[in-house]
Design a protein around this motif. Structure first.
Motif, PDB file in Angstrom:
ATOM      1  N   GLN A 157       0.826  -1.206   0.000  1.00 41.07           N
ATOM      2  CA  GLN A 157       0.000   0.000   0.000  1.00 41.07           C
ATOM      3  C   GLN A 157       0.865   1.262   0.000  1.00 41.07           C
ATOM      4  N   GLU A 196       1.321   3.944  -3.086  1.00 37.25           N
ATOM      5  CA  GLU A 196       0.870   5.323  -2.906  1.00 37.25           C
ATOM      6  C   GLU A 196       2.018   6.313  -3.030  1.00 37.25           C
ATOM      7  N   THR A 211      -3.883   5.404  -8.516  1.00 34.37           N
ATOM      8  CA  THR A 211      -4.966   5.312  -7.547  1.00 34.37           C
ATOM      9  C   THR A 211      -4.841   3.942  -6.900  1.00 34.37           C
ATOM     10  N   VAL A 212      -4.844   3.895  -5.589  1.00 35.24           N
ATOM     11  CA  VAL A 212      -4.641   2.610  -4.925  1.00 35.24           C
ATOM     12  C   VAL A 212      -5.864   2.252  -4.092  1.00 35.24           C
ATOM     13  N   ILE A 213      -6.504   1.161  -4.484  1.00 35.83           N
ATOM     14  CA  ILE A 213      -7.640   0.674  -3.708  1.00 35.83           C
ATOM     15  C   ILE A 213      -7.137  -0.367  -2.726  1.00 35.83           C
ATOM     16  N   GLN A 214      -7.426  -0.150  -1.476  1.00 35.99           N
ATOM     17  CA  GLN A 214      -7.012  -1.115  -0.467  1.00 35.99           C
ATOM     18  C   GLN A 214      -8.216  -1.946  -0.051  1.00 35.99           C
ATOM     19  N   LEU A 215      -8.202  -3.218  -0.391  1.00 35.31           N
ATOM     20  CA  LEU A 215      -9.313  -4.078   0.011  1.00 35.31           C
ATOM     21  C   LEU A 215      -9.147  -4.438   1.487  1.00 35.31           C
ATOM     22  N   PRO A 216     -10.230  -4.364   2.254  1.00 30.89           N
ATOM     23  CA  PRO A 216     -10.128  -4.628   3.690  1.00 30.89           C
ATOM     24  C   PRO A 216      -9.856  -6.091   4.034  1.00 30.89           C
ATOM     25  N   ALA A 217      -9.946  -6.985   3.059  1.00 28.66           N
ATOM     26  CA  ALA A 217      -9.606  -8.391   3.305  1.00 28.66           C
ATOM     27  C   ALA A 217      -9.076  -8.973   2.005  1.00 28.66           C
ATOM     28  N   LEU A 223      -9.112 -11.137  -1.130  1.00 18.82           N
ATOM     29  CA  LEU A 223     -10.171 -11.776  -1.919  1.00 18.82           C
ATOM     30  C   LEU A 223      -9.641 -12.819  -2.873  1.00 18.82           C
ATOM     31  N   ALA A 275      -9.915  -9.235  -6.737  1.00 17.07           N
ATOM     32  CA  ALA A 275      -9.168  -7.980  -6.850  1.00 17.07           C
ATOM     33  C   ALA A 275      -9.364  -7.360  -8.233  1.00 17.07           C
ATOM     34  N   THR A 279     -12.725  -5.864  -8.722  1.00 18.88           N
ATOM     35  CA  THR A 279     -12.832  -4.543  -8.104  1.00 18.88           C
ATOM     36  C   THR A 279     -12.426  -3.480  -9.122  1.00 18.88           C
TER      37      THR A 279
END
Lengths: 129, 243
Positions: free
Chosen positions: B47, B51, B57-63, B65, B70, B73
């Motif tokens: 992460q 960044e 743009t960085v999407i951080q998945l909370p768990a 998958l 991913a 998403t």
């Protein structure tokens, strides 16, 4: 009076199984009442409970069922039924878990996207300030 | 072409060593590319590294998958933001940014919806995978032929480009784990035109393959079952052209 006692003693297993299967139904109904179990997931359990009450009360039913299937020893037909009903309930669990993991996945994805959008919005707001 | 919005979807799980270099190479290739990194619940500094470049743009998945979840998403993000093309590009540095245009070209002619970068069309210089894996990939090729009657030689390739319609479709329907071979059947079954172009791939530069040992047996069984089942399903695509 003595006669009744004798009948009960002779048919102890029947008495126990009736008590057992009725308790199962009551436990399930209690769970639904206390909202620990959803109605849609309780139906299979209730069906099993009713089925067991039925074969406990009408003893010959098990006998008929066993001979229809060609099972010589009737109690093993009972075991078979138990296993089959447990299987159905387990399959239902797998289906429910699959559904849950699908919606869980969607939630994780949307949360990730929302978090990044929020961050972008936040930095926009900072810029304006 | 100039006005087309292009997004590069890069799934990354524990790629702190590679991710920055990957982002840099994408931006160097074309500064108009929107780089989207999906950090699939990494437990290292992916992460922070992604960044820190400030280019993605960085999407951080909370768990965690899995790769399919991913990438999907990314499709959802691309769909919400109305991108014209999406390119799936691995975060481990095995794909070449310079070959992205090769993948986009067939889509821009409007004759194809999806384009896959393949190692096996021509004998390329780069990484060809191990013998056992090539047997598996060959088996997938046969299955593709049988199930959707399209010739796809590199079913496991994660280097792919999609047009707008494919993005909208996959945002809703995409397998969660080991998605690549299954998604080809899914796309073919729903009348998407898939094209393959020859690309080169490098051997992974860091991290470990997600599939090895006993897992590969599970992988083959799971993927083949999924391919067969997907082929049995009804077509689910709704036409979005008029929307």
């Amino acid at each position: 009076m003595y006669n009744l006692l004798a009948i009960v003693t002779e048919n102890r297993i029947q008495v126990f199984s009736i008590i057992g299967s009725i308790s199962l139904i009551l436990i399930i109904l209690g769970l639904i009442k206390r909202k620990k179990l959803k109605e849609e997931y309780s139906l299979l359990w209730l069906a099993c409970g009713c089925f067991f009450v039925l074969i406990s009360v009408f003893k010959p039913l098990l006998q008929i069922f066993a001979s229809t299937l060609g099972i010589i020893y009737a109690p093993s037909a009972l075991l078979l039924m138990l296993i089959v009903s447990a299987f159905f309930i387990l399959i239902q669990f797998s289906v429910v878990i699959s559904k849950l993991s699908e919606s869980n996945k969607n939630l994780i994805q949307e949360v990730g996207i929302l978090k990044v959008e929020l961050k972008k919005l936040h930095s926009h707001v900072q810029d304006i300030k | 072409m100039i006005s087309a919005k292009i997004i590069i979807i890069t799934p990354a799980y524990n790629e702190e060593k590679n991710i920055n270099r990957v982002i840099q190479s994408l931006k160097q290739e074309n500064s108009n590319f929107e780089c989207l990194v999906i950090n699939d619940g990494s437990i290292d500094d992916t992460q922070k590294m992604a960044e820190s470049s400030g280019l993605a743009t960085v999407i951080q998945l909370p768990a965690n998958l899995g790769i399919g979840g991913a990438v999907q998403t990314g499709f959802k993000y691309a769909f919400y933001h109305q991108f014209d093309y999406a390119v799936q590009f691995d975060g481990d540095g095995q794909h070449l940014a310079s070959e992205i245009n090769k993948l986009l070209a067939p889509l821009q002619t409007k004759q194809y919806d999806v384009c896959i970068g393949s190692r096996f069309i021509e004998k390329t210089q780069g990484f060809q995978s191990t013998f056992m894996r090539r047997i598996g990939i060959k088996l997938f090729e046969v299955l593709n032929k049988l199930l959707i009657k399209q010739k796809i030689t590199d079913s496991t390739s994660g280097f792919r480009a999609y047009n707008k319609e494919a993005i909208a479709f996959l945002a809703e329907n995409y397998p969660t784990d080991y998605p690549e071979p299954e998604s080809i059947i899914l796309l073919g079954k729903n009348d998407f035109k898939v094209k393959e172009v020859s690309v080169e791939m490098l051997e992974r530069q860091g991290g470990e393959s997600s599939i090895s040992g006993l897992k590969s047996a599970y992988y083959m069984i799971k993927v083949i079952l999924a391919m067969l089942m997907t082929a049995q399903r009804q077509k689910i695509r709704r036409d979005i052209k008029n929307v």
